[in-house]
Design an enzyme around this catalytic site. Structure first.
Site, PDB file in Angstrom:
ATOM      1  NE  ARG A 122      -2.370   0.529   4.107  1.00  0.00           N
ATOM      2  CZ  ARG A 122      -1.390   1.270   4.619  1.00  0.00           C
ATOM      3  NH1 ARG A 122      -1.292   2.421   4.490  1.00  0.00           N
ATOM      4  NH2 ARG A 122      -1.232   0.454   5.914  1.00  0.00           N
ATOM      5  CG  HIS A 162      -5.859   2.160   6.891  1.00  0.00           C
ATOM      6  ND1 HIS A 162      -5.726   1.114   6.485  1.00  0.00           N
ATOM      7  CD2 HIS A 162      -7.017   2.161   7.191  1.00  0.00           C
ATOM      8  CE1 HIS A 162      -7.650  -0.100   6.475  1.00  0.00           C
ATOM      9  NE2 HIS A 162      -7.974   1.093   6.700  1.00  0.00           N
ATOM     10  CE1 TYR A 195       1.190   2.748   8.635  1.00  0.00           C
ATOM     11  CE2 TYR A 195      -0.049   4.095  10.177  1.00  0.00           C
ATOM     12  CZ  TYR A 195      -0.184   3.413   9.048  1.00  0.00           C
ATOM     13  OH  TYR A 195      -0.540   3.183   7.975  1.00  0.00           O
TER      14      TYR A 195
END
Length: 381
Positions: free
Chosen positions: A258, A262, A271
């Protein structure tokens, strides 16, 4: 008594045909026509460009939050193109490219992310379920459809999409177990994009692959390079043919990434590192496939302008939609009009159509292998 081996180790294969360096395994290269190869690229490009346009629309407040697909186009287009109109598509929440391939109008998808009821309604002849937001809940539904196909002795297949995070949900294991026990005609397509929101794959499972989870439920699993549209196509073509012939389910793990957030409510910089993202950008599925087409003298530069124009016209149609009928907010989705494009509100009575039967009375007949898989797929139009 000595210990005896009940079951030998299950070997898990990994399939790659066109790698990120441009190396091509000609022995495994699928036999696709120039028109089919060009349509694959166009489908991937349309998904990418719409993704970019939707992000701008969301930031401008013209649609709500959504899950970008950037980086996962090959996993979606390489898989969905192996389905026929009689087959079923069961998406999760990140299958924009797959839904476009199946004929969902762009403006309808935009309407969904603008909170419009009709945006989640498939056409009356479409065998597609709408976007599923709760993680993994679509998996038992897909297996239920596959069971219905068996029960009615239909010549159809179900393809259900989910992410790596969904394999930590009980729904995944229940669906896989049911599919294995009943030998259902279903293809489990896992887009392993390395992150379940902010949870990395290594914290989702201690298994070396997701594909190997199929072994516990008695059916094959294979891992493919999810950024290689040719490998995805080859694996899914085989799995769909296998399901259609009555040989049961398959789990396909597409290893991809990805590249964006998200959802548009997420900040991935919290993160994951920039270095990680840049490393995966070197494996971009569109760049890889474009170089492949250029090597075959098949790349058409005009496709980019065509795709941009298609998206622009769709955005205009979306923003010209009449206001939704307030009466539909108090009725269930199945009883509201299944029409597209939407018309101007008439009266509350218009939303009270009788619930129509989706499936006729099933007939129980033994499942038998079919020869349908030998017929060529026609998706060049």
């Amino acid at each position: 008594m000595p210990r005896t081996v009940i079951e030998p180790q299950f070997p898990i294969e990994r399939l790659s045909i066109l790698d990120s360096d441009g190396s091509l395994d000609t022995a495994l290269e699928p036999k696709l026509s120039p028109e089919q190869l060009q349509r694959l690229y166009r489908g991937m490009l349309l998904g990418r460009r719409l993704d970019e346009r939707m992000l701008r629309l969301q930031r401008q407040g013209r649609i709500g939050t959504f899950a970008p697909i950037k980086g996962q186009e090959a996993s979606q287009i390489g898989s969905v193109c192996t389905l026929e109109a009689r087959d079923w598509l069961v998406p999760s929440f990140r299958e924009t490219a797959s839904m476009l391939w199946r004929g969902w109008p762009i403006e309808k998808l935009l309407a969904f992310y603008a909170g419009r009821l009709e945006g989640g309604q498939s056409g009356p002849e479409q065998r597609d379920l709408p976007v599923t937001i709760p993680v993994a809940t679509q998996l038992p539904h897909a297996v239920g459809i596959a069971y219905g196909i068996q029960y009615r002795d239909e010549d159809s297949v179900v393809m259900v999409y989910f992410g790596d995070g969904a394999t930590s949900e009980g729904d995944f294991h229940e669906a896989a177990n049911f599919a294995g026990v009943w030998h259902g005609p279903v293809v489990f397509l896992c887009q392993n994009n390395q992150w379940a929101i902010s949870v990395p794959l290594k914290k989702q499972t201690n298994s070396r692959t997701i594909a190997q989870k199929a072994a516990a439920y008695g059916f094959p699993g294979i891992q493919v390079d999810g950024n290689d549209v040719l490998a995805v196509y080859a694996a899914c073509h085989e799995a769909v043919d296998r399901a259609r012939a009555g040989d049961g389910p398959t789990l396909i793990e597409c290893v991809t990434y990805r590249l964006a957030m998200h959802t548009t409510a997420d900040d991935p910089t919290k993160y994951r590192t920039e270095e990680e993202v840049k490393a995966w950008e070197q494996k971009d599925p569109l760049t890889r496939f474009r170089v492949y087409l250029e090597g075959k003298q098949l790349f058409d530069a005009s496709v980019e302008a065509q795709v941009d124009e298609e998206i622009a016209r769709a955005v205009e149609r979306f923003e010209a939609m009449p206001a939704p009928d307030p009466a539909c907010s108090t009725t269930s989705t199945p009883s509201c009009p299944r029409t597209w494009p939407p018309s101007a509100p008439s009266s509350p009575r218009a939303c009270r159509n009788p619930r129509r039967a989706i499936l006729p009375t099933p007939r129980r007949r033994p499942r038998r292998p079919c020869a349908a898989s030998a017929r060529p797929r026609d998706w060049t139009g």
